[in-house]
Design a protein around this motif. Structure first.
Motif, mmCIF file in Angstrom:
data_model
loop_
_atom_site.group_PDB
_atom_site.id
_atom_site.type_symbol
_atom_site.label_atom_id
_atom_site.label_comp_id
_atom_site.label_asym_id
_atom_site.label_seq_id
_atom_site.Cartn_x
_atom_site.Cartn_y
_atom_site.Cartn_z
ATOM 1 N N GLU A 171 52.666 43.831 36.425
ATOM 2 C CA GLU A 171 53.421 43.294 35.294
ATOM 3 C C GLU A 171 54.931 43.426 35.486
ATOM 4 O O GLU A 171 55.693 42.888 34.676
ATOM 5 N N SER A 175 58.886 37.700 40.723
ATOM 6 C CA SER A 175 58.198 36.485 41.158
ATOM 7 C C SER A 175 59.197 35.417 41.596
ATOM 8 O O SER A 175 58.819 34.382 42.137
ATOM 9 N N GLN A 194 42.348 46.699 37.850
ATOM 10 C CA GLN A 194 42.829 45.307 37.826
ATOM 11 C C GLN A 194 44.062 45.124 38.693
ATOM 12 O O GLN A 194 44.298 44.032 39.228
ATOM 13 N N TRP A 198 44.168 42.319 41.450
ATOM 14 C CA TRP A 198 45.257 41.332 41.414
ATOM 15 C C TRP A 198 45.870 41.145 42.801
ATOM 16 O O TRP A 198 46.083 40.011 43.248
ATOM 17 N N THR A 210 43.754 37.217 34.934
ATOM 18 C CA THR A 210 44.861 37.854 34.217
ATOM 19 C C THR A 210 44.391 38.730 33.058
ATOM 20 O O THR A 210 45.204 39.225 32.287
ATOM 21 N N ASP A 211 43.077 38.936 32.943
ATOM 22 C CA ASP A 211 42.576 39.806 31.877
ATOM 23 C C ASP A 211 42.795 41.266 32.257
ATOM 24 O O ASP A 211 42.804 41.625 33.431
ATOM 25 N N PHE A 213 45.524 43.135 31.588
ATOM 26 C CA PHE A 213 46.924 43.499 31.769
ATOM 27 C C PHE A 213 47.632 43.527 30.412
ATOM 28 O O PHE A 213 47.282 42.757 29.509
ATOM 29 N N LYS A 215 50.623 42.608 29.836
ATOM 30 C CA LYS A 215 51.276 41.314 29.749
ATOM 31 C C LYS A 215 50.915 40.569 31.019
ATOM 32 O O LYS A 215 50.400 41.161 31.969
ATOM 33 N N GLN A 216 51.164 39.280 31.064
ATOM 34 C CA GLN A 216 50.718 38.495 32.210
ATOM 35 C C GLN A 216 51.355 38.999 33.497
ATOM 36 O O GLN A 216 52.576 39.131 33.577
ATOM 37 N N PRO A 217 50.547 39.268 34.510
ATOM 38 C CA PRO A 217 51.103 39.714 35.787
ATOM 39 C C PRO A 217 51.706 38.547 36.556
ATOM 40 O O PRO A 217 51.517 37.374 36.184
ATOM 41 N N LEU A 219 52.089 35.692 39.145
ATOM 42 C CA LEU A 219 51.076 34.803 39.706
ATOM 43 C C LEU A 219 51.363 34.465 41.160
ATOM 44 O O LEU A 219 50.615 33.713 41.782
#
Length: 333
Positions: A171, A175, A194, A198, A210-211, A213, A215-217, A219
């Protein structure tokens, strides 16, 4: 007859103790052969002079990264298999083995790096770095450790340009490819299964789940495989239990507390450096509107709302090691 059995029993205990001392004899740092095997493999050149923080460490030369070749041996030797994530490998051993098999290296430093006494700086993301113009000073260190997505671009005058290690979790990782430095080693701190899944999915080009976490990790990953390492959970466990004195079991009405990435980074530095300096680790709780970071618009009020860290315990630890001159604080007022 009973006397003979007692003699045999006592002799067996003595023989076991003797063999244990021979096989696990330690040097003046208290280092076991396993530590030496791992460090020799990865070309770490340790300083003969004992660092000022040596008394804090149970295993002074503990190797900070997990390696595929001795994963089973190291997790057994340091009891990591007895703890579930985030402080061990119990239950998640399959994930660890899978991700380590995808990484070509677990080296700490370049094979041509022969400097034995590393002078290191751990750069926090605190707002105290604003207007300090420490960039050139920070860049002068042998090793520069940063964490999460604290940017360098656009803040060079305050925090410098170079990065040796950057600790992250899914998280918090960059990126944006413009933030990539090919000379940086990116170190994953796994807090949950996770996180390992990931990384496996990113490295294998699989669909990213993405479940699980908070917040969204990220990508995508801006680092290539050769830049990535997996932090041994023992480092985080040492920070939590030995440095911050967290309980191993929290009351049911309390959320478990975990060390911040900054404290984990300092713990790692104690195992690879002979001298550790800090920058950007001061929080001004008396001014809730003061900047939390040297970048962005977040304020100290946000830190007070964090239920997963014990900032008071961390500040006490930092005050103690600074007062005892185990580390030098570059942003001390």
């Amino acid at each position: 007859m009973r006397g003979y059995l007692v003699v045999i029993f006592l002799s067996s205990i003595f023989l076991y103790y003797l063999l244990h001392c021979i096989l696990w004899r330690t040097n003046d740092y208290g280092v076991s052969p396993l530590d030496l095997i791992k460090t020799n493999k990865s070309n770490i050149q340790y300083c003969k002079k004992k660092p000022p923080f040596i008394s804090l460490l149970r295993f002074p030369r503990f190797y900070p990264f997990l390696c595929a070749g001795d994963f089973e041996k190291s997790t057994y030797a340091y009891s990591s298999r007895n703890f579930a994530l985030p402080y061990g490998t119990k239950i998640s051993g399959g994930f660890f083995r899978a991700v380590l098999s995808l990484l070509p290296s677990c080296d700490v430093f370049d094979e041509f790096d022969k400097v034995p006494c590393k002078k290191c700086v751990v750069v926090g993301n605190g707002g105290v770095l604003k207007n300090k113009t420490l960039g050139a000073k920070i860049d002068s260190y042998d090793v520069i450790i940063r964490m999460n997505n604290g940017p360098v671009l656009g803040h060079e005058e305050e925090v410098g340009r170079r990065t040796t290690f950057r600790l992250f979790y899914p998280e918090s990782v960059f990126s944006d490819p413009t933030q990539n430095d090919p000379n940086t080693t990116a170190v994953l701190i796994a807090f949950k299964p996770q996180d390992l899944r990931w990384l496996i999915e990113i490295l294998t080009g699989s669909k990213i789940a993405t479940d699980g976490f908070w917040k969204q990790p990220a990508l995508n990953l801006i680092y290539n495989r050769s830049q990535i390492r997996i932090l041994d959970p023992y480092i985080t466990r040492e920070a939590a239990y030995h440095f911050l004195h967290f309980p191993k079991v929290f009351p049911k009405d309390q959320k478990p507390k975990h060390p911040t990435t900054g404290i984990i980074a300092i713990t790692m530095a104690f195992h690879i450096c002979s001298e550790v300096h800090l920058a950007g680790f001061k929080y001004n709780f008396l001014s809730p509107n003061s900047p939390l970071h040297y970048y962005g618009n977040a304020t100290m009020a946000l830190m007070k709302q964090n239920a997963y860290h014990n900032v008071a315990a961390e500040q006490l630890f930092l005050t103690n090691i600074i007062k005892k001159k185990m580390v030098i604080n570059l942003t001390q007022d």
